[in-house]
Write a protein that holds these residues in place. Structure first.
Motif, short mmCIF file in Angstrom:
data_model
loop_
_atom_site.label_atom_id
_atom_site.label_comp_id
_atom_site.label_asym_id
_atom_site.label_seq_id
_atom_site.Cartn_x
_atom_site.Cartn_y
_atom_site.Cartn_z
N MET A 1 -10.84 15.58 -9.02
CA MET A 1 -9.48 16.13 -8.95
C MET A 1 -9.50 17.49 -8.26
N CYS A 2 -8.55 17.72 -7.37
CA CYS A 2 -8.45 19.02 -6.71
C CYS A 2 -8.08 20.07 -7.75
N VAL A 3 -8.84 21.16 -7.82
CA VAL A 3 -8.62 22.16 -8.86
C VAL A 3 -7.39 23.01 -8.59
N VAL A 4 -6.80 22.91 -7.40
CA VAL A 4 -5.62 23.70 -7.10
C VAL A 4 -4.35 22.88 -7.23
N CYS A 5 -4.31 21.69 -6.54
CA CYS A 5 -3.06 20.94 -6.51
C CYS A 5 -3.03 19.77 -7.48
N GLY A 6 -4.19 19.36 -8.02
CA GLY A 6 -4.20 18.28 -8.99
C GLY A 6 -4.25 16.90 -8.39
N CYS A 7 -4.46 16.76 -7.07
CA CYS A 7 -4.52 15.44 -6.47
C CYS A 7 -5.88 14.80 -6.74
N ALA A 8 -6.05 13.57 -6.27
CA ALA A 8 -7.26 12.84 -6.59
C ALA A 8 -8.49 13.38 -5.88
N GLY A 9 -8.28 14.14 -4.79
CA GLY A 9 -9.41 14.72 -4.08
C GLY A 9 -10.19 13.74 -3.25
N ASP A 10 -9.57 12.57 -2.88
CA ASP A 10 -10.30 11.56 -2.12
C ASP A 10 -9.89 11.53 -0.66
N GLY A 11 -9.21 12.60 -0.21
CA GLY A 11 -8.83 12.69 1.19
C GLY A 11 -7.47 12.14 1.49
N SER A 12 -6.78 11.59 0.49
CA SER A 12 -5.46 11.03 0.73
C SER A 12 -4.42 12.13 0.89
N GLN A 13 -3.30 11.78 1.55
CA GLN A 13 -2.23 12.75 1.73
C GLN A 13 -1.54 13.02 0.40
N VAL A 14 -1.17 14.26 0.17
CA VAL A 14 -0.48 14.64 -1.05
C VAL A 14 0.79 15.38 -0.66
N THR A 15 1.88 15.08 -1.34
CA THR A 15 3.15 15.75 -1.05
C THR A 15 3.62 16.51 -2.27
N MET A 16 3.95 17.79 -2.08
CA MET A 16 4.52 18.60 -3.14
C MET A 16 5.81 19.19 -2.62
N GLU A 17 6.93 18.70 -3.16
CA GLU A 17 8.23 19.20 -2.74
C GLU A 17 8.40 19.16 -1.23
N GLY A 18 7.95 18.05 -0.64
CA GLY A 18 8.17 17.87 0.79
C GLY A 18 7.11 18.48 1.67
N HIS A 19 6.12 19.15 1.10
CA HIS A 19 5.07 19.78 1.90
C HIS A 19 3.77 19.02 1.68
N ILE A 170 8.70 19.79 -23.79
CA ILE A 170 8.04 19.51 -22.52
C ILE A 170 6.55 19.35 -22.80
N ASN A 171 6.00 18.18 -22.52
CA ASN A 171 4.55 17.99 -22.60
C ASN A 171 3.98 18.05 -21.19
N THR A 172 3.02 18.91 -20.99
CA THR A 172 2.48 19.17 -19.65
C THR A 172 1.25 18.32 -19.32
N GLY A 173 0.79 17.47 -20.25
CA GLY A 173 -0.42 16.69 -19.99
C GLY A 173 -1.62 17.62 -19.91
N LYS A 174 -2.28 17.64 -18.75
CA LYS A 174 -3.42 18.54 -18.57
C LYS A 174 -2.99 19.93 -18.11
N GLY A 175 -1.72 20.11 -17.85
CA GLY A 175 -1.22 21.40 -17.39
C GLY A 175 -1.35 22.47 -18.44
N CYS A 176 -1.61 23.70 -18.00
CA CYS A 176 -1.87 24.80 -18.92
C CYS A 176 -0.70 25.78 -19.02
N HIS A 177 0.46 25.44 -18.44
CA HIS A 177 1.59 26.35 -18.44
C HIS A 177 2.85 25.56 -18.09
N LEU A 178 4.00 26.15 -18.38
CA LEU A 178 5.27 25.64 -17.89
C LEU A 178 5.53 26.23 -16.51
N ASP A 179 6.25 25.47 -15.67
CA ASP A 179 6.67 26.02 -14.39
C ASP A 179 8.18 25.92 -14.27
N ALA A 180 8.72 26.52 -13.23
CA ALA A 180 10.17 26.60 -13.08
C ALA A 180 10.83 25.23 -12.95
#
Length: 325
Positions: A1-19, A170-180
């Motif tokens: 898992m990517c430690v920054v964005c949380g994606c699978a880290g296998d080279g696939s494309q990841v989209t976060m809010e259109g980016h 709100i359950n965040t799963g593996k998340g360590c904080h709430l976000d906006a």
């Protein structure tokens, strides 16, 4: 898992809010682990590049390591300081955009939002329940609601609901904080039209995930962060976790009824907090005995009044601008 964005880290494309973004496969991703290679061929010594080694500071006397000495103030395996800064800017920039929308929504609905932050076990939920019960007597007409953040379970939200106040978990799963964005969706579900109250004020408590690190940097659109530090934790917490106390408007020193049985120096704790944040306000409180609750409730009332005045001024400014145009 990517430690920054949380994606699978296998080279696939990841989209976060259109980016979208892509990166090389991580050797620790599930896909990579399925490819078995001889152990000897995978072992190699990696020497950090001189430019990247600068993000680690070594105490010459003790040999202690500080991995936050670089420009990004954080160390991420396999990532340069420059890229860490770019990713943080992109991710927090998007969060801040939604936080600004939350702040506008809160203002439009006359809501004062307070973000409760602390380590696990500081007594946040117990203090919230006591606060809600006390407000029933002190400010019986004040609507109060709670957004609860935890990795799992609805235990805390259930405790809040037992007081009669509306609460949404709100359950965040593996998340360590709430976000906006999480708070935006929760508020949209929680603050229905039947809870609106004309020109009056209302109070929204956001109980963040128990964590003195990550929630410090995430703006939720709140009026203020309130840090709860229990006397069972140790007076050095503000220096160990300075970002949280630097970001907080108020520190509640909680569970002071336990002081006779503990080796906790309250004045030293307050001095440490003001070393990292000279403007931080401090209230000593016990949700169990009620000590300090009057000061805490008075502080809440002052925030409500300040937000009401700010809302009135903003409304006048809008009228002036519309008239001028």
């Amino acid at each position: 898992m990517c430690v920054v964005c949380g994606c699978a880290g296998d080279g696939s494309q990841v989209t976060m809010e259109g980016h979208g973004h892509a990166h090389p496969p991580s050797p620790y991703s599930p896909a990579a682990r399925r490819v078995r290679t001889p152990l000897a061929s995978t072992l190699r010594r990696v020497e950090p590049a001189p430019a990247e080694a600068s993000h680690v500071a070594v105490d010459p006397a003790s040999g202690d390591l500080h991995f936050g000495a670089g420009a990004a103030k954080v160390s991420v395996p396999g990532m340069s300081q420059a890229r860490a800064i770019r990713l943080e800017t992109d991710i927090l920039g998007e969060n801040d955009r939604v936080a600004a929308q939350n702040r506008a929504q809160f203002a439009a609905h006359g809501v004062t939002a307070l973000n409760f932050v602390s380590s696990p076990g500081s007594g946040k939920t117990t203090l919230l329940c006591a606060t809600i019960e006390a407000l029933k007597t002190r400010a019986p007409g004040l609507p109060v609601a709670v957004i609860e953040g935890d990795q799992q379970t609805s235990f805390d939200a259930d405790r809040i609901r037992a007081t009669g106040a509306p609460a949404l978990q709100i359950n965040t799963g593996k998340g360590c904080h709430l976000d906006a964005p999480m708070v935006a969706e929760a508020f949209a579900r929680l603050h229905r039209h039947d809870h609106e109250h004309g020109d009056g004020r209302s109070l929204l408590f956001i109980e963040n995930v128990g964590n003195l690190v990550c929630p410090a940097m995430w703006d939720l659109g709140e009026a203020a962060k309130v840090a709860i530090l229990s006397v069972t934790e140790g007076e050095d917490k503000p220096l160990k976790y300075p970002d949280m106390f630097a970001a907080s408007t108020l520190m509640l020193v909680n569970k002071i009824d336990l002081l006779p049985w503990l080796n906790f120096d309250v004045e030293r704790c307050i001095a440490f907090a003001r070393r990292v944040n000279p403007a931080i306000e401090v209230i000593r409180v016990s949700a169990t005995t009620g000590e300090g609750m009057g000061d805490w409730l008075a502080w809440i009332e002052s925030r409500l009044k300040a937000d009401a005045v700010a809302g009135l001024r903003a409304g006048i400014d809008d009228i002036v601008r519309s008239t001028a145009s």
